[in-house]
Design an enzyme around this catalytic site. Structure first.
Site, mmCIF file in Angstrom:
data_model
loop_
_atom_site.group_PDB
_atom_site.id
_atom_site.type_symbol
_atom_site.label_atom_id
_atom_site.label_comp_id
_atom_site.label_asym_id
_atom_site.label_seq_id
_atom_site.Cartn_x
_atom_site.Cartn_y
_atom_site.Cartn_z
ATOM 1 N N GLU A 35 0.817 -1.221 0.000
ATOM 2 C CA GLU A 35 0.000 0.000 0.000
ATOM 3 C C GLU A 35 0.853 1.275 0.000
ATOM 4 O O GLU A 35 0.407 2.308 -0.476
ATOM 5 C CB GLU A 35 -0.933 0.006 1.222
ATOM 6 C CG GLU A 35 -2.158 -0.865 1.051
ATOM 7 C CD GLU A 35 -3.110 -0.375 -0.042
ATOM 8 O OE1 GLU A 35 -3.381 0.823 -0.108
ATOM 9 O OE2 GLU A 35 -3.566 -1.217 -0.831
ATOM 10 N N HIS A 37 3.596 1.749 -1.734
ATOM 11 C CA HIS A 37 3.846 2.038 -3.152
ATOM 12 C C HIS A 37 2.571 2.583 -3.819
ATOM 13 O O HIS A 37 2.633 3.497 -4.644
ATOM 14 C CB HIS A 37 4.245 0.764 -3.902
ATOM 15 C CG HIS A 37 5.563 0.180 -3.488
ATOM 16 N ND1 HIS A 37 5.672 -1.022 -2.836
ATOM 17 C CD2 HIS A 37 6.827 0.631 -3.658
ATOM 18 C CE1 HIS A 37 6.947 -1.297 -2.623
ATOM 19 N NE2 HIS A 37 7.682 -0.307 -3.101
ATOM 20 N N GLN A 61 22.607 -1.470 -5.946
ATOM 21 C CA GLN A 61 22.370 -0.786 -4.672
ATOM 22 C C GLN A 61 22.355 -1.739 -3.488
ATOM 23 O O GLN A 61 22.129 -1.317 -2.355
ATOM 24 C CB GLN A 61 21.095 0.043 -4.719
ATOM 25 C CG GLN A 61 19.787 -0.738 -4.708
ATOM 26 C CD GLN A 61 18.605 0.183 -4.897
ATOM 27 O OE1 GLN A 61 18.353 0.689 -5.999
ATOM 28 N NE2 GLN A 61 17.857 0.445 -3.840
ATOM 29 N N GLY A 147 9.043 7.585 -1.356
ATOM 30 C CA GLY A 147 8.470 7.454 -0.011
ATOM 31 C C GLY A 147 9.377 8.029 1.059
ATOM 32 O O GLY A 147 10.604 7.891 1.011
ATOM 33 N N LYS A 149 9.702 6.932 3.935
ATOM 34 C CA LYS A 149 10.328 5.903 4.784
ATOM 35 C C LYS A 149 11.832 5.850 4.525
ATOM 36 O O LYS A 149 12.616 5.641 5.428
ATOM 37 C CB LYS A 149 9.708 4.526 4.535
ATOM 38 C CG LYS A 149 10.238 3.518 5.571
ATOM 39 C CD LYS A 149 9.721 2.139 5.329
ATOM 40 C CE LYS A 149 10.370 1.476 4.173
ATOM 41 N NZ LYS A 149 11.629 0.796 4.458
HETATM 42 O O1 PAF Z 1 13.266 2.927 -2.998
HETATM 43 C C1 PAF Z 1 13.448 2.027 -3.811
HETATM 44 O O2 PAF Z 1 12.621 1.098 -3.966
HETATM 45 C C2 PAF Z 1 14.701 2.005 -4.654
HETATM 46 O O3 PAF Z 1 15.787 2.449 -3.926
HETATM 47 C C3 PAF Z 1 14.553 2.782 -5.980
HETATM 48 C C4 PAF Z 1 14.320 4.268 -5.723
HETATM 49 C C5 PAF Z 1 13.406 2.198 -6.783
HETATM 50 C C6 PAF Z 1 15.836 2.663 -6.802
HETATM 51 O O4 PAF Z 1 16.116 1.338 -7.140
#
Ligand code: PAF
Length: 282
Positions: A35, A37, A61, A147, A149
């Site tokens: 939710e 997202h 990442q 977000g 968060k």
């Molecule tokens: O917040 C996320 O889900 C990721 O860090 C993002 C911004 C999609 C980049 O991969």
């Protein structure tokens, strides 16, 4: 809802939208949508004519290979949820589309990443900066939605946009929580029932610390108490609990009601690492 897999494919839709004077918004995600997202998607629907949601689990990442390998993937459910929200496009690139070659460029966010997530996840923000730049360059949105968060991530991306004069407005959307207060996160899917129950220590410690600071208790006492509270939760392992300025992320030595401040926490529940934050003075 159109599924788009390459930049070349998107370009045709982009040209068409441009010709028709339609504004484009991007909601970047790594899938396993919840939710939180969908709040970003709903905000985007209010703000722009055409909403693009990207789903790409970005390997660069992740500083921990196991975390990457186990990152939840629920693509069929994700697409159903996005269809329900009447999203216009889902950008689903494969690895070679995003990374035809390993990037030689690396992005160093300096002091902004010397603390919190940047300090505990070396290379994480380089990976975020690279992939978000790529997504902005491919989709060319007018607005992008992130977000709250991931507080430090929002600061990093604001800086990326400013430092590289990118022509995109960033919209930050408040954290969505479960009924009992746990911040929604894709990683919550991987918690065992016991870990899920004990994960409440994150939001409980944030709210307790906020109350105590506002009541005048010194920060070092609050921080020590919270560290002891974590020791009483068998499945939780505290990584950091900090009082910071929400733009610079620099830590405070004590709480000052006249300065902007937020509390940030990261902790493991078993093998799952969760983060959360709470503004005190926004
Ligand atoms: O917040 C996320 O889900 C990721 O860090 C993002 C911004 C999609 C980049 O991969």
């Amino acid at each position: 809802m159109h599924l788009v897999h390459t930049g070349a494919n998107w370009r045709n839709y982009w040209l068409e939208s441009l010709k028709n004077g339609k504004s484009i918004g991007l909601v970047p995600t790594m899938g396993a949508l919840h939710e939180g997202h969908l709040d970003l998607v709903r905000k985007a629907k209010q703000e722009v004519d055409i909403v693009v949601v990207s789903i790409f689990v970005n390997p660069t990442q992740f500083n921990n290979q196991e975390d990457f390998n186990n990152y939840p993937s629920t693509i069929d459910e994700d697409l159903d949820k996005l269809r329900n929200e009447q999203v216009d496009f889902v950008f689903l690139p494969d690895l070679d589309t995003v990374y035809p070659e390993k990037p030689q460029l690396s992005i160093n966010f300096g002091e902004l990443e010397a603390v919190l997530e940047g300090a505990f996840r070396p290379g994480h923000f380089n990976g975020v900066g690279i992939v978000v730049s790529k997504l902005f360059n491919i989709i060319k949105p007018e607005k992008a939605f992130f977000g709250q968060k991931d507080l430090q991530q929002t600061g990093i991306i604001k800086r990326l946009v400013k430092d590289l004069s990118m022509d995109v407005a960033l919209i930050i959307v408040p954290t969505r929580r479960e009924e009992d207060g746990l911040a929604m996160s894709s990683r919550n899917l991987r918690l065992s029932p016991d870990e899920r129950a004990q994960a409440l220590i994150l939001i409980h410690s944030l709210t307790k610390a906020k109350q105590e600071l506002l009541a005048g208790k010194p920060w070092f006492e609050v921080q020590n108490q919270i560290t002891r509270d974590f020791e009483d939760v068998p499945l939780a392992d505290l990584e950091y609990f900090e009082l910071i300025h929400p733009d610079s992320f620099i830590g405070y030595v004590d709480f000052d009601p006249n300065q902007k401040s937020s509390l940030c926490v990261a902790a493991y529940l078993g093998k799952i690492r969760l983060i959360d934050n709470l503004p005190i003075i926004p």
